[in-house]
Design an enzyme around this catalytic site. Sequence first.
Site, short mmCIF file in Angstrom:
data_model
loop_
_atom_site.label_atom_id
_atom_site.label_comp_id
_atom_site.label_asym_id
_atom_site.label_seq_id
_atom_site.Cartn_x
_atom_site.Cartn_y
_atom_site.Cartn_z
N ARG A 278 0.41 -1.28 0.31
CA ARG A 278 -0.08 -0.46 -0.47
C ARG A 278 0.73 1.49 -0.34
O ARG A 278 -0.12 2.21 -0.51
CB ARG A 278 -1.15 -0.07 0.99
CG ARG A 278 -1.56 1.39 1.28
CD ARG A 278 -2.43 0.98 2.04
NE ARG A 278 -4.43 2.45 2.51
CZ ARG A 278 -4.10 2.47 3.19
NH1 ARG A 278 -3.36 2.83 4.58
NH2 ARG A 278 -5.02 3.77 2.90
N HIS B 66 0.39 4.35 -2.56
CA HIS B 66 0.47 5.68 -2.63
C HIS B 66 0.88 6.33 -2.36
O HIS B 66 0.93 7.85 -2.65
CB HIS B 66 0.17 5.40 -0.88
CG HIS B 66 -1.47 5.23 -0.24
ND1 HIS B 66 -2.04 5.90 0.76
CD2 HIS B 66 -1.91 4.52 -1.15
CE1 HIS B 66 -3.31 5.63 1.18
NE2 HIS B 66 -3.06 3.90 0.51
N ASN C 227 -3.51 8.99 4.63
CA ASN C 227 -2.34 8.54 4.96
C ASN C 227 -2.34 8.57 6.62
O ASN C 227 -1.71 7.51 7.24
CB ASN C 227 -1.53 9.09 4.31
CG ASN C 227 -1.12 9.10 2.59
OD1 ASN C 227 -1.18 7.95 2.36
ND2 ASN C 227 -0.37 10.17 2.48
N HIS D 55 -6.48 -5.91 -2.02
CA HIS D 55 -6.85 -5.83 -0.64
C HIS D 55 -7.55 -7.40 -0.64
O HIS D 55 -7.76 -7.82 0.74
CB HIS D 55 -8.62 -5.34 -0.90
CG HIS D 55 -8.41 -3.15 -0.77
ND1 HIS D 55 -9.63 -2.57 -1.30
CD2 HIS D 55 -7.34 -3.01 -0.71
CE1 HIS D 55 -8.50 -1.43 -1.29
NE2 HIS D 55 -7.34 -1.17 -0.64
C1 HEM Z 1 -9.43 1.42 -5.81
C2 HEM Z 1 -9.18 1.69 -4.40
C3 HEM Z 1 -8.35 2.27 -3.34
C4 HEM Z 1 -9.28 2.49 -2.36
C5 HEM Z 1 -10.33 3.46 -2.47
C6 HEM Z 1 -8.54 1.96 -0.78
C7 HEM Z 1 -8.66 1.98 -0.10
C8 HEM Z 1 -7.99 1.40 1.04
C9 HEM Z 1 -8.23 1.48 2.42
C10 HEM Z 1 -8.93 3.01 2.87
C11 HEM Z 1 -7.66 0.59 2.93
C12 HEM Z 1 -7.45 0.85 4.94
C13 HEM Z 1 -6.91 1.61 5.72
C14 HEM Z 1 -6.65 2.13 7.10
O1 HEM Z 1 -7.67 1.69 7.48
O2 HEM Z 1 -6.10 1.55 7.36
C15 HEM Z 1 -6.80 0.90 2.10
C16 HEM Z 1 -6.01 -0.65 3.11
C17 HEM Z 1 -5.11 -1.13 1.80
N1 HEM Z 1 -5.30 -0.98 0.97
FE1 HEM Z 1 -6.63 -0.34 -0.84
N2 HEM Z 1 -7.40 1.12 -1.93
C18 HEM Z 1 -7.88 1.28 -3.06
C19 HEM Z 1 -6.72 0.78 -3.80
C20 HEM Z 1 -5.80 -0.06 -3.84
C21 HEM Z 1 -4.37 -0.37 -4.55
C22 HEM Z 1 -5.07 -0.15 -5.73
C23 HEM Z 1 -3.49 -1.18 -3.25
C24 HEM Z 1 -2.14 -1.89 -4.11
C25 HEM Z 1 -2.36 -2.10 -5.05
C26 HEM Z 1 -3.91 -1.66 -2.29
C27 HEM Z 1 -3.29 -1.95 -1.45
C28 HEM Z 1 -3.76 -1.69 -0.09
C29 HEM Z 1 -3.65 -3.16 0.93
C30 HEM Z 1 -2.10 -3.97 0.54
C31 HEM Z 1 -4.06 -2.32 2.58
C32 HEM Z 1 -4.00 -2.94 3.72
C33 HEM Z 1 -2.56 -2.26 4.35
C34 HEM Z 1 -2.00 -2.70 5.71
O3 HEM Z 1 -3.00 -3.85 6.11
O4 HEM Z 1 -1.37 -2.09 6.49
N3 HEM Z 1 -5.49 -0.61 -2.42
N4 HEM Z 1 -7.16 0.60 1.14
#
Ligand code: HEM
Length: 317
Positions: free
Chosen positions: A72, A76, A106, A205
């Site tokens: 992630r 970002h 972030n 995800h």
């Molecule tokens: C489609 C649009 C996307 C949205 C709206 C989104 C939003 C989010 C949100 C809100 C979280 C949780 C953050 C938290 O609660 O602290 C998250 C986690 C995550 N996102 Fe996304 N995301 C998107 C696309 C992506 C993309 C393109 C990737 C990587 C290629 C990605 C990788 C991740 C990963 C791996 C996590 C888990 C991180 C952790 O456990 O620390 N996301 N995302």
Amino acid sequence: MASSTITTGGRHYFLLVAFSLLSSAAYGQLSQEYYASNCPSLDQIIKAEVDRTLFTDQPPAGGRRMGASLLRLFFHDCFVQGCDASVLLDDDLTKLIVSEKKAAPNDKSLRGFDVINRIKGEVEKACPAVVSCADILALVAKQAVISLGGQGWPLLLGRRDSTTASMVQASTDLPSPNSDLPTLIAAFDKKKLTAREMVALSGAHSIGLAQCANADKTTQQQRCSNANSNSLLPLDVQTPEGFDNLYYGNLPNKGLLHSDRVLTDRADLRDLVRQYASNQTLFFVDFASAMKKMSEMSLLTGANGEIRLNCTRVNYN
Ligand code: HEM
Ligand SMILES: *[C@@H]1O[C@H](CO)[C@@H](O)[C@H](O)[C@H]1NC(C)=O
Ligand SMILES: *[C@@H]1O[C@H](CO)[C@@H](O)[C@H](O)[C@H]1NC(C)=O
């Protein structure tokens, strides 16, 4: 060009090949083998450090979730000024840098900064001042996916680090989990990524956790209370520590984020989700090619940017 030269004789062809090999290694040119001669141990350091973080170090500094956090972090980075390690910079008043770390998507959410700093330290010991933080971030994200069971992608290396950050762009350009499908599509379109690539990239995800406050409203009612808005839930209810296609089988109704659930709002994307859910190879292939494309967004080369010695700040000279 090469094919017309072949007909003019083997010797000319040889010279042309020799010239193009020279120029591909030249200053400012990106290549997959960029560090082959000036940091041959780089791949081995990255793999050893990522695996140690995921499988030996303990949470919160390490553990399998950190693989998700590192992936992630790279996303970002790329969505703000391109993949230039701008996300790693701390506030620096003397250089007019306002860190992206405090931007809403972030803040109290992005993780993995200490891991990147430690790996940069190891890389600096082996190969001082030649490997950019942007390249380290890209290599680490790919290795994290591979180590958790996914497939890698080719990476162009030799990218340089930004001397600026953009908290404003981090606030406007990173997608919100509360957005509906057209808004999400527009956010990816702004980065030249298609709706289908967005669906493939959302497969990230398959790993990691999110805070209750970011979950879809129905999930919040069922599984969260006001008192625990920052308690954590898995993005993939089945295998949050393994990179696989099970995330897609849970869409729409068991998707954690509203932005996961709406991916099936359009017929062609719903069909793609179904295909990914039934064919992991197809998901892996499409995820890899979308990651390759995302990882090449607005790279700094040549005289632009610098090789930061410390990923958290620009060089002082
Ligand atoms: C489609 C649009 C996307 C949205 C709206 C989104 C939003 C989010 C949100 C809100 C979280 C949780 C953050 C938290 O609660 O602290 C998250 C986690 C995550 N996102 Fe996304 N995301 C998107 C696309 C992506 C993309 C393109 C990737 C990587 C290629 C990605 C990788 C991740 C990963 C791996 C996590 C888990 C991180 C952790 O456990 O620390 N996301 N995302
Ligand atoms: C799954 O997708 C891969 C990659 O596109 C393809 O080669 C394979 O034939 C597909 N398998 C099935 C069972 O459809
Ligand atoms: C990198 O810079 C930060 C902020 O100036 C500092 O706290 C940290 O100790 C530095 N790391 C190394 C390895 O020098």
